[in-house]
Design an enzyme around this catalytic site. Structure first.
Site, PDB file in Angstrom:
ATOM      1  N   ARG A  77       0.857  -1.186   0.000  1.00  0.00           N
ATOM      2  CA  ARG A  77       0.000   0.000   0.000  1.00  0.00           C
ATOM      3  C   ARG A  77       0.889   1.230   0.000  1.00  0.00           C
ATOM      4  NH1 ARG A  77      -2.600   3.021   4.864  1.00  0.00           N
ATOM      5  NH2 ARG A  77      -3.827   4.545   3.701  1.00  0.00           N
ATOM      6  N   HIS A 121      -2.975  10.862   0.792  1.00  0.00           N
ATOM      7  CA  HIS A 121      -2.359  10.645   2.098  1.00  0.00           C
ATOM      8  C   HIS A 121      -1.688  11.954   2.504  1.00  0.00           C
ATOM      9  CE1 HIS A 121      -0.906   7.204   4.899  1.00  0.00           C
ATOM     10  NE2 HIS A 121      -0.595   8.340   5.491  1.00  0.00           N
ATOM     11  N   GLU A 166      -7.372   8.354   6.494  1.00  0.00           N
ATOM     12  CA  GLU A 166      -7.632   9.020   7.773  1.00  0.00           C
ATOM     13  C   GLU A 166      -8.159  10.449   7.645  1.00  0.00           C
ATOM     14  OE1 GLU A 166      -4.241   8.679  10.360  1.00  0.00           O
ATOM     15  OE2 GLU A 166      -4.380   6.493  10.449  1.00  0.00           O
ATOM     16  N   ASN A 292      -7.294   1.578  10.009  1.00  0.00           N
ATOM     17  CA  ASN A 292      -5.994   1.791  10.655  1.00  0.00           C
ATOM     18  C   ASN A 292      -6.224   1.722  12.152  1.00  0.00           C
ATOM     19  OD1 ASN A 292      -5.038   2.291   8.112  1.00  0.00           O
ATOM     20  ND2 ASN A 292      -4.530   4.454   8.469  1.00  0.00           N
ATOM     21  N   TYR A 294      -4.309   1.708  15.908  1.00  0.00           N
ATOM     22  CA  TYR A 294      -3.116   1.849  16.738  1.00  0.00           C
ATOM     23  C   TYR A 294      -3.414   1.644  18.227  1.00  0.00           C
ATOM     24  CZ  TYR A 294      -0.585   3.227  12.594  1.00  0.00           C
ATOM     25  OH  TYR A 294       0.002   3.210  11.344  1.00  0.00           O
ATOM     26  N   GLU A 358      -3.355  -0.216   8.188  1.00  0.00           N
ATOM     27  CA  GLU A 358      -2.171   0.153   8.975  1.00  0.00           C
ATOM     28  C   GLU A 358      -2.311  -0.416  10.372  1.00  0.00           C
ATOM     29  OE1 GLU A 358      -1.203   4.357   9.274  1.00  0.00           O
ATOM     30  OE2 GLU A 358      -1.672   4.677   7.163  1.00  0.00           O
TER      31      GLU A 358
HETATM   32  C1  FCB Z   1      -1.159   7.187  10.732  1.00  0.00           C
HETATM   33  C2  FCB Z   1      -0.761   7.693   9.353  1.00  0.00           C
HETATM   34  C3  FCB Z   1       0.564   7.173   8.873  1.00  0.00           C
HETATM   35  C4  FCB Z   1       1.588   7.092   9.998  1.00  0.00           C
HETATM   36  C5  FCB Z   1       1.016   6.354  11.174  1.00  0.00           C
HETATM   37  C6  FCB Z   1       1.973   6.167  12.315  1.00  0.00           C
HETATM   38  O1  FCB Z   1      -1.991   8.121  11.334  1.00  0.00           O
HETATM   39  O2  FCB Z   1      -1.734   7.334   8.423  1.00  0.00           O
HETATM   40  O3  FCB Z   1       0.982   7.996   7.816  1.00  0.00           O
HETATM   41  O4  FCB Z   1       2.041   8.337  10.315  1.00  0.00           O
HETATM   42  O5  FCB Z   1      -0.128   7.012  11.637  1.00  0.00           O
END
Ligand code: FCB
Length: 454
Positions: A77, A121, A166, A292, A294, A358
């Site tokens: 990607r 992006h 995002e 995504n 985290y 992600e």
């Molecule tokens: C996300 C972004 C990516 C990277 C990660 C850690 O928010 O999409 O570009 O910075 O975080």
């Protein structure tokens, strides 16, 4: 399927973004983006770091594709730099900017790696920002022209398209918090920007899909399960409101439910201006949702003058005090949040397919004797993949996983201080050193499962 196993057709990938890796910011007709302007503004990024050189991927991409091949990656990607394709924001596409992606796509396909292309992006042409950027509805039309130029050139070979990465971060971090380009701090603007991003997504979906039969089109949202910091009713209310703002404000309209009513009511005249059919267009049916993930957000109520909507998230210090392990970003490591999130999105919105576009972590990696032993990243990835596999057991149509990131890169406002890669980049020499996690991920891909032992 055993825990940690994946379906045969599961897609294993890695992700990057143009401004974070390419460098070559003034070559072959590229013009500045808002991130060039922002990163060159004193005080905006760690150490004054910019993407001028980054990983020099624009010149070193053959080596990077070879690294992907060695990893056994099945998909990659990456994003297209709009300011390479239509440098002035409007007008004829720049063929030299497109040539770069054309060659990259050919090399990926020759290596049996499926390209997943993200159109936006975060690197808006500065020329468009000069006319109001995403706050100006005309930028939606500019985005469609750009999308058209890209799909005309790459659409014969690229099947998987992600309109936006995002939009929540673009809108709020870039236009309300001012921590990302273009660095604005206005809530009304931020909400208008969010609306135009979503509208440009919805309008691009049929455009991309009509370019060729079989196109797979989606959007990538950053989603975070929201957890109240206590059982107190105020904290629970704050959590519901925060969830409406960071998750549902994007999920609900994309899946045809319009904006969350209770939040619209609270926002009053901060709410975005919309035309009659906007919500219908935003709800264009998707082939997949990109997620995504985290970390979850832990929130509590605070007096409204202290934070917008009277909602605050727990600080890294507070999280550490509660026993959470944190990454170098100060983000809590909560693998089960991924399973909860996927199961929730599946039950609530039923997307046709989901890709984790992600997931990954920054740690303070060190090169010792020419190697990087990033055991904490391996543990992070292992736990999150177990959570992803558990979600599949629960019926989630999860089709693939993209680790963030293929290689260390320009981490936006944090510059080069945060390393997310499974490949280490020595920025002084541009040497790439696959970390221990790269070798571990190679085994995951080869075995299609989380290895029993590391
Ligand atoms: C996300 C972004 C990516 C990277 C990660 C850690 O928010 O999409 O570009 O910075 O975080």
């Amino acid at each position: 399927m055993q825990p940690g196993q994946f379906p045969d057709d599961f897609v294993w990938g890695a992700a990057t973004a143009a401004y974070q890796i390419e460098g070559a910011v003034d070559e072959d007709g590229r013009a500045p983006s808002i991130w060039d302007t922002f990163s060159h503004t004193p005080g905006k990024t760690w150490n004054g770091d910019t993407g001028d050189v980054a990983c020099d991927h624009y010149h070193r991409w053959p080596e990077d594709v070879q690294i992907m091949r060695d990893l056994g990656l099945e998909a990659y990607r990456f994003s297209i730099a709009w300011p390479r394709v239509i440098p002035g924001g409007w007008g004829q596409p720049n063929p030299r900017g497109l040539d770069f992606y054309d060659s990259l796509v050919d090399a990926l396909l020759a290596a049996n790696i499926t390209p997943f292309v993200t159109l936006y992006h975060w690197d808006l042409p500065q020329a468009l920002q000069d006319r109001g950027g995403w706050a100006n509805r005309d930028t939606v039309e500019a985005f469609l022209e750009y999308a058209e130029a890209v799909v005309q050139r790459l659409g014969d070979r690229v099947t998987h398209w992600i309109t936006h990465n995002e939009p929540q971060v673009v809108a709020f971090v870039g236009h309300a918090l001012g921590l990302h380009a273009p660095g604005l701090t206005d809530q009304r603007t931020a909400l208008q920007v969010a609306h135009h991003l979503l509208l440009s997504h919805g309008r691009a979906v049929p455009l991309l899909r009509s370019a060729r039969a079989g196109m797979q089109v989606g959007i990538t949202l950053n989603l975070s399960p929201v957890v109240p910091a206590s059982q107190q009713p105020e904290d629970q209310r704050a959590a519901a409101l925060y969830d409406a703002l960071i998750n549902r404000w994007f999920l609900d309209p994309v899946f045809g439910r319009g904006y969350p009513q209770e939040l619209l009511a609270q926002l009053g005249d901060l709410a975005p201006q919309m035309a009659d059919n906007d919500l219908d267009m935003i709800a264009a049916s998707l082939d997949f949702l990109g997620v995504n993930y985290y970390f979850p957000s832990y929130v509590r109520a605070v007096p409204p003058q202290q934070a917008p909507l009277g909602v605050a998230t727990l600080t890294p210090e507070e999280l550490a005090a509660r026993g959470f392990e944190l990454t170098a970003m100060g983000w809590p490591i909560v693998p089960d949040g991924l399973r909860d999130l996927l199961v929730h999105v599946h039950r609530e919105y039923a997307p046709r397919a989901i890709y984790i576009t992600e997931n990954g972590a920054a740690f303070d990696d060190q090169v010792v004797d020419g190697a990087v032993q990033d055991q904490r990243r391996i543990a992070y990835l292992r736990e999150h993949l177990l959570a992803a596999s558990a979600a599949i057991q629960e019926g989630v149509p999860l089709r693939g996983y993209f680790v963030w990131s293929l290689m260390d890169n320009f981490e936006w406002a944090y510059g080069y201080s945060k390393r997310f890669g499974i490949v280490y980049v020595d920025y002084a020499t541009q040497q790439r050193i696959p970390k221990a996690s790269a070798e571990w991920y190679r085994r995951v891909i080869a075995e299609n499962r989380v290895p029993l032992e590391d």
